[in-house]
Scaffold this motif. Structure first.
Motif, PDB file in Angstrom:
ATOM      1  N   VAL B 351       0.850  -1.203   0.000  1.00 12.24           N
ATOM      2  CA  VAL B 351       0.000   0.000   0.000  1.00 12.24           C
ATOM      3  C   VAL B 351       0.876   1.240   0.000  1.00 12.24           C
ATOM      4  CG1 VAL B 351      -1.638   1.322   1.374  1.00 12.24           C
ATOM      5  CG2 VAL B 351      -1.933  -1.139   1.119  1.00 12.24           C
ATOM      6  N   LEU B 363      -6.410   6.376   2.880  1.00 10.26           N
ATOM      7  CA  LEU B 363      -6.314   5.118   2.143  1.00 10.26           C
ATOM      8  C   LEU B 363      -7.531   4.879   1.275  1.00 10.26           C
ATOM      9  CD1 LEU B 363      -4.822   2.647   4.741  1.00 10.26           C
ATOM     10  CD2 LEU B 363      -3.698   3.731   2.819  1.00 10.26           C
ATOM     11  N   ALA B 366      -8.341   2.072  -1.599  1.00  7.55           N
ATOM     12  CA  ALA B 366      -7.317   1.024  -1.657  1.00  7.55           C
ATOM     13  C   ALA B 366      -7.946  -0.311  -2.026  1.00  7.55           C
ATOM     14  CB  ALA B 366      -6.596   0.921  -0.314  1.00  7.55           C
ATOM     15  N   ALA B 367      -9.169  -0.563  -1.536  1.00  5.75           N
ATOM     16  CA  ALA B 367      -9.817  -1.834  -1.830  1.00  5.75           C
ATOM     17  C   ALA B 367     -10.138  -1.953  -3.309  1.00  5.75           C
ATOM     18  CB  ALA B 367     -11.087  -1.974  -1.004  1.00  5.75           C
ATOM     19  N   THR B 373      -4.397  -7.016  -1.897  1.00  7.39           N
ATOM     20  CA  THR B 373      -3.637  -6.493  -0.768  1.00  7.39           C
ATOM     21  C   THR B 373      -4.578  -6.153   0.374  1.00  7.39           C
ATOM     22  OG1 THR B 373      -2.090  -5.582  -2.335  1.00  7.39           O
ATOM     23  CG2 THR B 373      -1.982  -4.726  -0.119  1.00  7.39           C
ATOM     24  N   THR B 374      -5.692  -5.507   0.030  1.00  6.67           N
ATOM     25  CA  THR B 374      -6.653  -5.163   1.075  1.00  6.67           C
ATOM     26  C   THR B 374      -7.211  -6.421   1.718  1.00  6.67           C
ATOM     27  OG1 THR B 374      -7.231  -3.302  -0.310  1.00  6.67           O
ATOM     28  CG2 THR B 374      -8.646  -3.711   1.564  1.00  6.67           C
ATOM     29  N   ILE B 377      -4.778  -7.683   4.194  1.00  4.66           N
ATOM     30  CA  ILE B 377      -4.823  -6.921   5.443  1.00  4.66           C
ATOM     31  C   ILE B 377      -6.016  -7.373   6.267  1.00  4.66           C
ATOM     32  CG2 ILE B 377      -5.218  -4.628   6.406  1.00  4.66           C
ATOM     33  CD1 ILE B 377      -3.455  -3.503   4.260  1.00  4.66           C
ATOM     34  N   LEU B 430      -9.930  -0.960   7.494  1.00  7.60           N
ATOM     35  CA  LEU B 430     -10.735  -1.499   6.397  1.00  7.60           C
ATOM     36  C   LEU B 430     -11.796  -0.512   5.942  1.00  7.60           C
ATOM     37  CD1 LEU B 430     -11.102  -5.192   7.506  1.00  7.60           C
ATOM     38  CD2 LEU B 430      -9.567  -4.223   5.807  1.00  7.60           C
ATOM     39  N   ALA B 433     -10.175   1.830   3.749  1.00  5.68           N
ATOM     40  CA  ALA B 433      -9.719   1.224   2.492  1.00  5.68           C
ATOM     41  C   ALA B 433     -10.876   0.995   1.538  1.00  5.68           C
ATOM     42  CB  ALA B 433      -9.013  -0.098   2.791  1.00  5.68           C
ATOM     43  N   PHE B 434     -12.074   0.731   2.080  1.00  2.00           N
ATOM     44  CA  PHE B 434     -13.201   0.458   1.206  1.00  2.00           C
ATOM     45  C   PHE B 434     -13.907   1.722   0.748  1.00  2.00           C
ATOM     46  CE2 PHE B 434     -12.698  -3.849   2.748  1.00  2.00           C
ATOM     47  CZ  PHE B 434     -12.927  -4.564   1.596  1.00  2.00           C
TER      48      PHE B 434
END
Lengths: 124, 482
Positions: B351, B363, B366-367, B373-374, B377, B430, B433-434
């Motif tokens: 990341v 972030l 990121a998902a 990668t997500t 994690i 998370l 990231a989402f």
């Protein structure tokens, strides 16, 4: 017997003095010397316990351990000094000329980076 | 012949490190090749212990007081298997991470040396060789951590080095005292001879204190977060997943094997209480961390805390199947954390590389851009929380069961709080990231409306799930067996 106790006691005393100095003083050089004094204290104890009375030759195992310990102590001191000289080099240059990875340069938030250490100082 | 394979997990990476130093141009190739061989030898040795039980060898045919002994039992084999698989993963990752970078040339010799020392700690059979291996581990870890050369990394790792030296010198003084009393350093011989005395107790205290400093047991953890968070990703993974485990392994070995006759409930309680402090403080700081790698580093502090919760319970249980279960759960917890934290740090490194930073609040998306990668994690995170079916779920289950059986219910509160905090810090990552957009900073936007809803939801999970017993008694039934 008394000599053995004196020697071992002096070792423990050196260990305690070194520990005190390590915790109290900030400059790296003093910390390193303190660690070496602590090491010397432990080696004293090893040499004291090698004594097996006047009739017998001293136990060779603690002597071998001390030799190994000295080698380890020298290497550790050298590594600490090398890291410290790297820190001081960085102080003279405006920007450390290294990017952590081939990827884009990572900027760390100042609040999260380690505390701004003064010249070579570490604070355990 | 089978006992000779004890040498391989130490000799192979050492040889590889020397070769990688001598031939820097092909260091990555040599490094990965050595990593594969080392991992295979480690797994082979684990298999041998599995099939034929404990192994031991005295190198060079020298008798025991003088010679260097190596030995492997189930505990060493489990940790050796962890270091083999995690080490292999880190090596493969590092090949891509450092490709085309000059830094990689310095990475390989140091990393292989670190692996040598790590396997050496797991296999050494006498207290002094353990000291040498611990020092080698500390030196190579500090050098690796400072690999980026950035100011933060160098100063954090200089501090790490000094702390490590203090820890090992304290340990060495303990070794000197035990040699004074029994004239041998072999763990097997000592565990037969050790009897309660002031000298032996002092020695145990000194060794445990020195190792606790190296294992970053709260409140001696201060050096860990900056050192682990500022290292390159593969190095962070190695430091957090493997290196702290070496010191923990040794404490476990000393307490359950060597000094089993002189440890008492009070001393074990102190270790447990420090572990509890580590869980609460580490999880809280992880929740407050703004950078992903700092979060992972504080999470390590907390997870080390769980490992120390096992000591008061191991002390309280009499030898038997219940204690064996607990011991296995402790090892399972350590191994699970090794895998989960390595995975977490490696994913965080990806990341960081892709986004150019690892600030959790930024972030978003990121998902969408790095789903795998997500997912890593999230998966590693579920093991850090202790969700089923991860290993740490089973470990925590056994841990809580033993806490109930021995009447030490107060640890349950710590475990529950720690698990909730872990869930909070993982889901915080998370949720960012989402999200496509940076999400709002504020947790509670309308206190009057939200807090009742929150409390109700909390009650449905925490109150009714964990304290469902009163409902049974209210209805006049027998209590449920947990």
């Amino acid at each position: 017997m008394i000599a053995q106790f004196l020697y071992g006691g002096a070792g423990i005393l050196l260990f305690a003095l070194g520990l005190w100095s390590l915790l109290v003083h900030a400059p790296l050089l003093r910390k390193l010397i303190a660690l070496n004094i602590m090491g010397a204290g432990v080696f004293h104890v090893f040499i004291a316990i090698a004594h097996r009375g006047d009739a017998l030759p001293p136990d060779p195992v603690p002597h071998a351990l001390v030799l190994t310990g000295i080698v380890v102590a020298v290497s550790a001191t050298a590594l600490a000094l090398a890291l410290n000289s790297r820190l001081e080099q960085g102080e003279n240059e405006p920007e450390p000329a290294s990017s952590p990875s081939p990827g884009p340069r990572i900027h760390m938030q100042p609040a999260l980076s380690t505390e701004p250490s003064s010249k070579g100082a570490t604070h355990p | 012949m089978t006992t000779d394979s004890l040498i391989l997990p130490i000799a192979l990476p050492l040889l590889g490190a020397l070769l990688a130093t001598a031939l820097p141009r092909i260091a990555p190739l040599l490094g990965v090749l050595t990593a594969a061989l080392t991992a295979m030898s480690g797994l082979w040795l684990t298999g041998l212990v599995w099939v034929s039980g404990d192994l031991s060898i005295v190198l060079g045919g020298w008798g025991l007081p003088l010679g260097i002994g190596l030995s492997a039992d189930g505990l060493s084999a489990a940790l050796l298997a962890m270091s083999s698989l995690v080490g292999l993963g880190i090596s493969v990752y590092a090949l891509g991470y450092f490709s085309g970078s000059e830094r990689g040339l310095h990475f390989w010799p140091l990393w292989l040396l670190l692996w040598t020392a790590l396997n050496g700690v797991f296999l050494a059979a006498d207290l002094f060789n353990l000291y040498v291996m611990l020092e080698l581990l500390g030196l190579s870890a500090a050098a690796l951590g400072a690999l980026t050369g950035s100011r933060d990394a160098v100063s954090a790792n200089l501090r790490y080095l000094l702390v490590g030296l203090l820890g090992s010198i304290t340990y060495l003084l303990g070794v000197a005292l035990i040699y004074t009393a029994y004239g041998t350093l072999d763990i097997g011989l000592l565990s037969e001879r050790v009897e309660p005395s002031a000298l032996v107790s002092t020695s145990l205290v000194l060794m445990t204190a020195g190792l606790a400093l190296k294992a970053a047991l709260f409140p001696l953890h201060f050096w860990l977060p900056p050192a682990h968070a500022n290292a390159p990703a593969p190095v962070s993974a190695a430091l957090s997943a493997l290196v702290v485990k070496a010191a923990f392994y040794l404490i476990l070995r000393l307490w359950t094997d060597l000094f089993a006759t002189i440890t008492d409930a009070g001393a074990a309680f102190i270790l447990g209480a420090l572990g509890a402090g580590a869980i609460l403080w580490g999880s809280w700081r992880a929740l407050r961390a703004e950078r992903l790698k700092l979060l992972a580093a504080y999470s390590t502090v907390a997870q080390i805390g769980y490992l120390f919760l096992f000591f008061p319970l191991l002390q309280a249980l009499p030898p038997g199947p219940a204690r064996d279960d607990l011991f296995a759960a402790c090892v399972l917890m350590a191994v699970t954390h090794g895998f989960a934290k390595a995975g977490f740090f490696l994913a965080a490194g990806l990341v960081q590389k892709k986004a150019g930073h690892d600030r959790i609040d930024e972030l978003g998306g990121a998902a969408q851009s790095m789903p795998a990668t997500t997912f890593s994690i999230a998966l590693a995170g579920s093991a850090l929380i202790g969700l089923p079916p991860s290993g740490s779920f089973i470990a925590k289950w056994v841990l809580m069961q033993s806490a109930l059986e021995t009447g030490q219910w107060w640890w349950l509160i710590v475990i529950a709080l720690g698990t909730l905090l872990a869930a909070a810090y993982i889901f915080r990552v998370l949720s960012r990231a989402f999200g496509q957009e940076p999400t709002p900073q504020c947790f509670i936007t309308d206190a009057r409306a939200e807090i009742p809803a929150l409390l109700l939801a909390l009650a449905s999970v925490a109150l009714l799930g964990l304290a469902a017993g009163p409902i049974w008694s209210l209805l006049g039934f027998e209590g449920v067996q947990i």
